[in-house]
Motif scaffolding. Structure first.
Motif, short mmCIF file in Angstrom:
data_model
loop_
_atom_site.label_atom_id
_atom_site.label_comp_id
_atom_site.label_asym_id
_atom_site.label_seq_id
_atom_site.Cartn_x
_atom_site.Cartn_y
_atom_site.Cartn_z
N UNK A 149 0.83 -1.21 0.00
CA UNK A 149 0.00 0.00 0.00
C UNK A 149 0.86 1.25 0.00
N UNK A 150 1.86 1.28 0.87
CA UNK A 150 2.72 2.45 0.97
C UNK A 150 3.51 2.70 -0.29
N UNK A 162 -7.01 1.03 -7.76
CA UNK A 162 -7.24 0.78 -6.35
C UNK A 162 -7.71 -0.65 -6.11
N UNK A 163 -8.57 -1.13 -7.00
CA UNK A 163 -9.06 -2.51 -6.90
C UNK A 163 -7.91 -3.50 -7.09
N UNK A 164 -7.03 -3.24 -8.06
CA UNK A 164 -5.89 -4.13 -8.33
C UNK A 164 -4.93 -4.17 -7.15
N UNK A 170 -4.68 -8.58 -0.74
CA UNK A 170 -5.47 -9.68 -0.19
C UNK A 170 -4.91 -11.04 -0.58
N UNK A 171 -4.17 -11.09 -1.70
CA UNK A 171 -3.59 -12.37 -2.13
C UNK A 171 -2.39 -12.76 -1.28
N UNK A 223 3.16 -3.84 -13.97
CA UNK A 223 2.90 -3.88 -15.42
C UNK A 223 1.61 -3.14 -15.76
N UNK A 224 0.66 -3.08 -14.81
CA UNK A 224 -0.61 -2.39 -15.07
C UNK A 224 -0.43 -0.88 -15.22
#
Length: 472
Positions: free
Chosen positions: A33-34, A56-58, A64-65, A84-85
């Motif tokens: 997150x940071x 944000x969803x990714x 969570x994974x 990569x996104x």
């Protein structure tokens, strides 16, 4: 030009490298997150291709994974697809040198090279380095260690960085270095169970993993030419090969870009050449001065190269004190922070109107491209294509048609030891911004390389172009 400045601030300290050391899941989720929050503040192209809500969803999905503690390599494999996104070739997350050295010392590389036949949706074996010679060149690769090759390709393509949504660059990288990408992103076993298909029948082989030295070195693949700049006139057709725009590589070879290019266009004028082929395939970019200079020889009036250069507000605020001795303060304009000329280099000046070269070429120009036309090479190609200064032949460029994020780079290590590289300037080319969004320059004449072309090293694009010229 890539300038390094320190703008990323991460928490925690890296420790001595231990390949089996695991980091707690809670810490990894917090660092994820940071890290992404920090990058989003400094990277001006962070949301260029993936909007804020989806990103944000990714990020949440990646966090969570992470349910268990992970090693550095396992965490790297989690973050690589997320990076990569961003859709930016210049944004990097890498294993540190000590990790690379550790992996390279192991015999965990698949001893096969492959060719991705996108047209027929198959993966074919192009070279077998194993002791088992039962796997013949040209057979179809079906699975590796029980996983279908389609699933493996999908995972790799999602992890390999590219500008926007480009695929041609990714496929070429797999054709050149599939075992290394598999080792880095999928798995690094010492034994591979491989299923291949020949004449409709599946055959299973067990192959021992190979060491790095079995394969051609990366340096050999990157520099598969004698000189960065080559020129010849053959049967009345001029062929100019620009393997790199990088001043460092050009000077190391004893060449001078400006002098070489001026001599080329003087020759074209003196010999009254009507057809010029410019080959920039596998040109990964380099010095913007050189790319813009070459472009000027195809214009007879003032033209635009870049439209603008942006930075984020956070970076703009850091151009102060001693930094202002080298860079001018970006100006805020309707919420955008636009880069101004630098005090120390001309390389950020190309958003201003550009003047044509005196010996500009007035004949027919043909530009050969592929998925490894990147960075400044992609900018050059886009501007040439947009202004219809050349007929583009080959495959879509790997670098973005509308521009890229590069220029100044910030590098930092995060607590796990992974190395992060973030570009701080968003370049927008002076092209049609409603065209080719998220893509490279699309050729006027697309050519496809077949498996036979690949293994026989046949020059499909050049042969096609010469036939096209001779027909006209």
């Amino acid at each position: 030009m890539l300038l390094i400045i320190s703008t990323l601030n991460f928490f925690g300290q890296t420790k001595e490298f231990k390949p089996e050391q695991k980091y707690p899941a809670d810490s990894l989720r917090q660092w994820t997150s940071g890290l992404m929050d920090e990058i989003s503040k400094k990277h001006p192209g962070f949301y260029r291709y993936t909007d804020k809500e989806k990103f944000g969803f990714l990020i949440d999905s990646t966090r969570q994974s992470i349910q268990d503690s992970l090693t550095q390599l396992q965490y790297y494999r989690k973050l690589k697809p997320l990076f990569a996104k961003i859709g930016c070739l210049h944004t990097g997350i890498e294993l540190p040198e000590e990790s690379k050295t550790y992996i390279n010392a192991s015999n965990t590389l698949l001893p096969l090279e492959i060719f991705v036949d996108a047209k027929n949706q198959k993966v074919l074996i192009s070279k077998n380095y194993s002791e088992n010679k039962g796997i013949k060149r040209g057979v179809e690769l079906v699975s590796i260690n029980g996983t279908p090759i389609s699933a493996i390709l999908n995972k790799l393509l999602n992890a390999i960085p590219s500008d926007g949504y480009n695929q041609t660059e990714k496929i070429l990288l797999l054709n050149y270095r599939f075992p290394f990408w598999y080792q880095e992103i999928i798995d690094a076993p010492k034994v591979f169970k491989v299923v291949v298909r020949s004449e409709g029948i599946d055959h299973t082989f067990e192959l021992n993993g190979a060491f790095k030295d079995v394969f051609p070195p990366l340096e050999q693949l990157e520099k598969n030419y004698d000189l960065p700049l080559e020129f010849e006139v053959k049967n009345g057709i001029a062929i100019l090969k620009i393997h790199s725009f990088a001043d460092t590589a050009i000077k190391q070879s004893g060449q001078n870009f400006k002098k070489f290019i001026k001599d080329v266009f003087q020759t074209l004028q003196q010999q009254n050449i009507k057809d010029l082929i410019i080959d920039v395939r596998n040109n990964a970019g380099g010095t913007d001065d050189n790319a813009a200079l070459l472009t000027s020889f195809f214009f007879d009036k003032t033209f635009r190269y870049w439209d603008k250069i942006e930075v984020t507000e956070a970076v703009a605020k850091e151009i102060k004190g001693v930094n202002k001795m080298f860079y001018k303060k970006p100006e805020e304009n309707n919420g955008l922070y636009l880069w101004k000329k630098s005090w120390i280099t001309k390389e950020f000046d190309y958003y201003e109107p550009q003047e044509p070269a005196k010996m500009n070429f007035k004949g027919n120009s043909y530009l050969l491209t592929n998925g490894l036309c990147l960075s400044s090479c992609a900018d050059f190609t886009a501007v040439m294509s947009h202004n219809k200064k050349a007929l583009v032949i080959g495959q879509e460029t790997g670098g973005g048609y509308q521009g890229n994020t590069s220029g100044m780079l910030s590098r930092a290590k995060i607590p796990t030891g992974l190395v992060i590289t973030i570009p701080l300037q968003k370049y927008t080319n002076a092209v049609d911004l409603n065209k080719n969004f998220g893509r490279g320059t699309i050729p006027d004449h697309e050519t496809a390389t077949t498996f036979e072309n690949w293994i026989n090293k046949e020059d499909v694009e050049l042969d096609y172009t010469i036939q096209l010229i001779n027909r006209n």
